[in-house]
Scaffold this active site. Structure first.
Site, PDB file in Angstrom:
ATOM      1  N   GLU A   1       1.917   4.312   7.372  1.00  0.00           N
ATOM      2  CA  GLU A   1       0.847   3.935   6.452  1.00  0.00           C
ATOM      3  C   GLU A   1       0.389   5.131   5.612  1.00  0.00           C
ATOM      4  O   GLU A   1       0.688   6.283   5.948  1.00  0.00           O
ATOM      5  CB  GLU A   1      -0.348   3.417   7.267  1.00  0.00           C
TER       6      GLU A   1
ATOM      7  N   HIS B   1       3.455   1.861   2.106  1.00  0.00           N
ATOM      8  CA  HIS B   1       4.034   2.273   3.394  1.00  0.00           C
ATOM      9  C   HIS B   1       5.546   2.083   3.427  1.00  0.00           C
ATOM     10  O   HIS B   1       6.098   1.257   2.703  1.00  0.00           O
ATOM     11  CB  HIS B   1       3.336   1.612   4.592  1.00  0.00           C
TER      12      HIS B   1
ATOM     13  N   ASN C   1       0.821  -1.225   0.000  1.00  0.00           N
ATOM     14  CA  ASN C   1       0.000   0.000   0.000  1.00  0.00           C
ATOM     15  C   ASN C   1       0.853   1.273   0.000  1.00  0.00           C
ATOM     16  O   ASN C   1       0.337   2.369   0.190  1.00  0.00           O
ATOM     17  CB  ASN C   1      -0.969  -0.006   1.190  1.00  0.00           C
TER      18      ASN C   1
HETATM   19  C1  GLP Z   1       6.239  -4.541   6.605  1.00  0.00           C
HETATM   20  C2  GLP Z   1       7.350  -3.761   7.336  1.00  0.00           C
HETATM   21  C3  GLP Z   1       8.094  -2.892   6.376  1.00  0.00           C
HETATM   22  C4  GLP Z   1       8.348  -3.704   5.126  1.00  0.00           C
HETATM   23  C5  GLP Z   1       7.056  -3.874   4.369  1.00  0.00           C
HETATM   24  C6  GLP Z   1       7.139  -4.816   3.187  1.00  0.00           C
HETATM   25  O1  GLP Z   1       5.014  -4.438   7.189  1.00  0.00           O
HETATM   26  N1  GLP Z   1       6.954  -2.989   8.472  1.00  0.00           N
HETATM   27  O2  GLP Z   1       9.289  -2.434   6.985  1.00  0.00           O
HETATM   28  O3  GLP Z   1       9.261  -3.072   4.294  1.00  0.00           O
HETATM   29  O4  GLP Z   1       6.012  -4.178   5.240  1.00  0.00           O
HETATM   30  O5  GLP Z   1       7.159  -6.139   3.604  1.00  0.00           O
HETATM   31  P1  GLP Z   1       7.447  -7.344   2.628  1.00  0.00           P
HETATM   32  O6  GLP Z   1       8.873  -7.251   2.246  1.00  0.00           O
HETATM   33  O7  GLP Z   1       7.180  -8.584   3.462  1.00  0.00           O
HETATM   34  O8  GLP Z   1       6.540  -7.226   1.477  1.00  0.00           O
END
Ligand code: GLP
Length: 240
Positions: free
Chosen positions: A142, A137, A135
């Site tokens: 967020e 973030h 999304n």
């Molecule tokens: C998570 C973490 C982030 C991370 C993102 C992507 O919730 N808080 O720091 O970069 O979401 O995660 P993923 O690599 O599992 O897609």
């Protein structure tokens, strides 16, 4: 300025991002590294561990993680403390006293306050590693987060809770809140390395690189940074 590097496959995108960190630590053995978690980073830490086995020392590095779930103690299997131990810290020579991660087990406002004070005391991070949420973030900032938001307690959006449920075992509830480094502190890093891999990140990456810079996509704020490199594979670059 922000540069964008599209690599032909996932392995090469991860390797290129890892190489940037390895080069920094070679040239500056006492660097302050801002570290990230998530599925994207698992293979990246594998590269850093390999570099350590090939002789790179992290003994003088200090590390500050982006975030931690509220309510999870460091030894909870799904805490970001556990993630970091499992994927990186247990396999390299980072000194225990040089590792900083927000405390999930104490009163959340207090944890955020302590982490914010710590970041201020440490001074600017040399290299901040970032993943990008589906999304848009960064950390747990967020959509809706202002560019200058401080380190604080945040409520996770349902989409984020859903996206991260895959890491939790059945019956284990994904925490609804986290303590996250703010966009203000993230953007105050001397350099930023962001990494987006896989088709699930295509929309967020397009919004981040081509959309309006603003709170709808916190990753778009990276375009305001003086020294940010965004690495992506072809799948994540599909909507550019
Ligand atoms: C998570 C973490 C982030 C991370 C993102 C992507 O919730 N808080 O720091 O970069 O979401 O995660 P993923 O690599 O599992 O897609």
């Amino acid at each position: 300025s922000t540069s964008f590097r599209l690599l032909p496959d996932t392995d090469r995108a991860i390797e290129a991002a890892a190489q940037t960190i390895i080069e920094l630590v070679k040239g500056r053995p006492d660097a302050i590294l801002g570290l990230a978690t998530g599925g994207t980073m698992e293979p990246l830490y594998g590269h850093l561990v390999t570099a350590h086995h090939d002789g790179l020392s992290f003994a003088r590095v200090r590390t500050v993680n982006l975030d931690e779930y509220v309510g999870l103690s460091p030894d909870h299997p799904n805490s970001y403390h556990s993630y970091m131990a499992q994927h990186f810290f247990d396999h390299v020579d980072v000194a225990e006293q040089n590792i900083y991660i927000p405390q999930g087990e104490i009163e959340p406002a207090q944890a955020a306050h302590k982490y914010s004070a710590l970041l201020e005391r440490l001074g600017p991070v040399d290299l901040q590693l970032l993943g990008i949420g589906a999304n848009g973030h960064i950390g747990f900032n967020e959509p809706g987060t202002a560019v200058d938001a401080p380190t604080r307690v945040v409520e996770l959006l349902p989409s984020t809770i859903k996206a991260n449920a895959r890491f939790f075992s059945a019956g284990d509830v994904v925490p609804s809140h986290a303590v996250t480094m703010g966009t203000a502190e993230i953007l105050s890093a001397r350099s930023i390395v962001a990494l987006a891999t896989g088709a699930a990140k295509a929309r967020a990456l397009a919004d981040a690189l081509d959309g309006t810079i603003g709170p709808d996509c916190p990753a778009s704020y990276l375009r305001l940074h003086a020294n940010c490199t965004i690495f992506a594979d072809k799948l994540a670059g599909a909507e550019l």
